[in-house]
Design an enzyme around this catalytic site. Sequence first.
Site, PDB file in Angstrom:
ATOM      1  N   LYS A  92      26.099  30.335  47.540  1.00  0.00           N
ATOM      2  CA  LYS A  92      27.129  29.401  47.985  1.00  0.00           C
ATOM      3  C   LYS A  92      26.584  28.320  48.898  1.00  0.00           C
ATOM      4  CE  LYS A  92      31.328  32.041  47.272  1.00  0.00           C
ATOM      5  NZ  LYS A  92      32.589  32.504  47.816  1.00  0.00           N
ATOM      6  N   LYS A  98      27.589  33.984  35.651  1.00  0.00           N
ATOM      7  CA  LYS A  98      28.883  34.684  35.587  1.00  0.00           C
ATOM      8  C   LYS A  98      30.024  33.667  35.524  1.00  0.00           C
ATOM      9  CE  LYS A  98      30.091  35.135  40.355  1.00  0.00           C
ATOM     10  NZ  LYS A  98      30.950  35.753  41.296  1.00  0.00           N
ATOM     11  N   LYS A 128      35.065  30.325  39.191  1.00  0.00           N
ATOM     12  CA  LYS A 128      36.042  29.261  39.355  1.00  0.00           C
ATOM     13  C   LYS A 128      35.426  28.011  39.960  1.00  0.00           C
ATOM     14  CE  LYS A 128      37.964  32.176  42.944  1.00  0.00           C
ATOM     15  NZ  LYS A 128      39.105  33.037  43.146  1.00  0.00           N
TER      16      LYS A 128
HETATM   17  P1  AMP Z   1      36.395  35.847  43.890  1.00  0.00           P
HETATM   18  O1  AMP Z   1      36.944  35.041  42.799  1.00  0.00           O
HETATM   19  O2  AMP Z   1      34.945  35.561  44.136  1.00  0.00           O
HETATM   20  O3  AMP Z   1      37.248  35.882  45.148  1.00  0.00           O
HETATM   21  O4  AMP Z   1      36.401  37.342  43.336  1.00  0.00           O
HETATM   22  C1  AMP Z   1      37.536  38.166  43.278  1.00  0.00           C
HETATM   23  C2  AMP Z   1      37.217  39.438  42.528  1.00  0.00           C
HETATM   24  O5  AMP Z   1      36.902  39.132  41.162  1.00  0.00           O
HETATM   25  C3  AMP Z   1      35.997  40.199  43.070  1.00  0.00           C
HETATM   26  O6  AMP Z   1      36.225  41.592  42.958  1.00  0.00           O
HETATM   27  C4  AMP Z   1      34.890  39.777  42.159  1.00  0.00           C
HETATM   28  O7  AMP Z   1      33.861  40.739  42.090  1.00  0.00           O
HETATM   29  C5  AMP Z   1      35.628  39.650  40.821  1.00  0.00           C
HETATM   30  N1  AMP Z   1      34.956  38.686  39.934  1.00  0.00           N
HETATM   31  C6  AMP Z   1      34.719  37.374  40.181  1.00  0.00           C
HETATM   32  N2  AMP Z   1      34.078  36.790  39.142  1.00  0.00           N
HETATM   33  C7  AMP Z   1      33.914  37.760  38.205  1.00  0.00           C
HETATM   34  C8  AMP Z   1      33.331  37.795  36.887  1.00  0.00           C
HETATM   35  N3  AMP Z   1      32.791  36.728  36.331  1.00  0.00           N
HETATM   36  N4  AMP Z   1      33.348  38.980  36.214  1.00  0.00           N
HETATM   37  C9  AMP Z   1      33.909  40.078  36.768  1.00  0.00           C
HETATM   38  N5  AMP Z   1      34.468  40.123  37.995  1.00  0.00           N
HETATM   39  C10 AMP Z   1      34.482  38.982  38.708  1.00  0.00           C
HETATM   40  N1  TRP Z   2      34.070  38.631  49.090  1.00  0.00           N
HETATM   41  C1  TRP Z   2      35.023  39.017  48.091  1.00  0.00           C
HETATM   42  C2  TRP Z   2      34.819  38.082  46.868  1.00  0.00           C
HETATM   43  O1  TRP Z   2      34.229  37.045  46.955  1.00  0.00           O
HETATM   44  C3  TRP Z   2      36.438  38.915  48.569  1.00  0.00           C
HETATM   45  C4  TRP Z   2      36.728  39.931  49.646  1.00  0.00           C
HETATM   46  C5  TRP Z   2      36.980  39.667  50.971  1.00  0.00           C
HETATM   47  C6  TRP Z   2      36.831  41.336  49.488  1.00  0.00           C
HETATM   48  N2  TRP Z   2      37.250  40.821  51.648  1.00  0.00           N
HETATM   49  C7  TRP Z   2      37.173  41.850  50.771  1.00  0.00           C
HETATM   50  C8  TRP Z   2      36.660  42.193  48.407  1.00  0.00           C
HETATM   51  C9  TRP Z   2      37.325  43.228  50.978  1.00  0.00           C
HETATM   52  C10 TRP Z   2      36.834  43.563  48.618  1.00  0.00           C
HETATM   53  C11 TRP Z   2      37.152  44.068  49.902  1.00  0.00           C
HETATM   54  O2  TRP Z   2      35.276  38.414  45.820  1.00  0.00           O
END
Ligand code: AMP
Ligand code: TRP
Length: 346
Positions: free
Chosen positions: A129, A211, A214
Site C-alpha cells: 500500500k 489478487k 478494489k
Molecule cells: P479488504 O477489501 O482489503 O478490506 O478485505 C476484506 C476481506 O476480503 C478480507 O478478509 C480480505 O482477506 C478479503 N479479500 C480481499 N480481497 C480478496 C481476494 N481477492 N480474494 C479473497 N479474499 C479477499
Molecule cells: N486489514 C483487514 C483487511 O484489509 C481489515 C481488518 C481490520 C480486519 N480489522 C480486522 C480483518 C480485524 C479481520 C479482523 O481486509
Amino acid sequence: MATQQQLPRVESAPQTDRKLRVLSGIQPSGNFHLGNYLGAIRNWVNQQEMYDNSFCIVDLHALSLATTRDSLRANIRNLANTIVAAGVDPDACTLFVQSDVAEHSELCWVLQSVTQFGELRRMTQFKDKSGGQDESVSAALFTYPVLQAADILLYDADLVPVGEDQKQHIELTRDVAYRFNQRYGETFVLPRPDIKPDGARIMSLDDPAKKMSKSSPNPNSYIALGDKPDEIRRKIKRAVTDSGTEIVVDPGKPALTNLISIYSILNEMTPEAVQEQFAGRGYGAFKSELGESIVTAIEPIQQRLLELDASPEIIDGVLRSGAGKARAYASGTMTRVRERAGLGGY
Ligand code: AMP
Ligand code: TRP
C-alpha cells in the site's frame, strides 16, 4: 522475521462449553468485489450459526489512506447494507462500526508498546500500500496492523475468518498478544486465522498473478457487487484465459484455474467435477455459464440492497444496537488491560 517466528504459539485453552468467538473486519473503502464476497463475507454467513460472531466495519483503518468525510460516510453505510444484504443476520451477530467503540483506539496505543518497529516494517500489506513511498504515507498506514490486533483482542476472538492476504496480520496479532501476556500475565486469547482452502485468494480477471482488488485502476479486473448483470457477463467474457481449449485446473493455467475456482465455489462443486462437466465444451460455454452463476449469486443481494437503501432506519438501528453490545464487551477487556498494565484508575 527471526524473533517473530521463534515465539512459542500457545493456543487458547480448548473450550467445549461455549461457542467459539469470531471477529472479523472489513474496510469501508468502496467497491466491494467478488473476492471480498467469496473470500470473507460468504464464510461469515455460512458460519453464523456455529459461532458467536462480531463483525466490524473498520472506519478508523480507512483513514490510513486519504479519504473525505462524505465518501467515508457513504462507504460505511453502503458496506453495512451490503453485509446485511449478503446474508449476515444482525439478530444473530454483532455488527458495528469500529469508531463507535473508543476502546479500539485506546487498546491500539497500549499494544504499540509491545509491537516492534521491525515487525511492522515487514508487513507485506504496508509494503504494497505504501508503494515504496514510506516517507510520505501516513503513520497510520504503518501502525494499521496494531489497530487490527486491537480489534481482534478486545473481543477475545478465537477465530478470525479472512482471506489469505490477512494471514500475516493475524500472526502479528498472536505475537503481540503473547508478548503482552508474558509481560503482564494472561490477558488475551491468542486468535487463529480461519482461511478457507477455497476462495481465499480470488485473482484479478485481467492478470491472474494479481489478487482481485478494489484499488485496481482497471474496472474490468474485478466484479463489483454493484455491477449490472450484463456488465458481469461482459467482464467474464473478456477475462483473460490461458492458451488451449480444455477446461482444466492446472498450475500452468492460472487464469483458467481462478475462473474454475469461482465457478466451483458458487455451484458448490469440486474443481474436478467442474472439469468433467465442461469436458470438450470449450471456453465459450464455460464462461457463459460462469457469468450466469455470478449473476445468480449477486442479483438477490442487489435486490436486498435496494430495499435497505430505501429504509436507512433499519441499518441505523442495527449499527446502534451492535455498538452498544460491542462497547459493553470491549470496556470489560479494557478495564482488565488497564489494571494489568498499571494504567490510571483514579
Ligand atoms: P479488504 O477489501 O482489503 O478490506 O478485505 C476484506 C476481506 O476480503 C478480507 O478478509 C480480505 O482477506 C478479503 N479479500 C480481499 N480481497 C480478496 C481476494 N481477492 N480474494 C479473497 N479474499 C479477499
Ligand atoms: N486489514 C483487514 C483487511 O484489509 C481489515 C481488518 C481490520 C480486519 N480489522 C480486522 C480483518 C480485524 C479481520 C479482523 O481486509
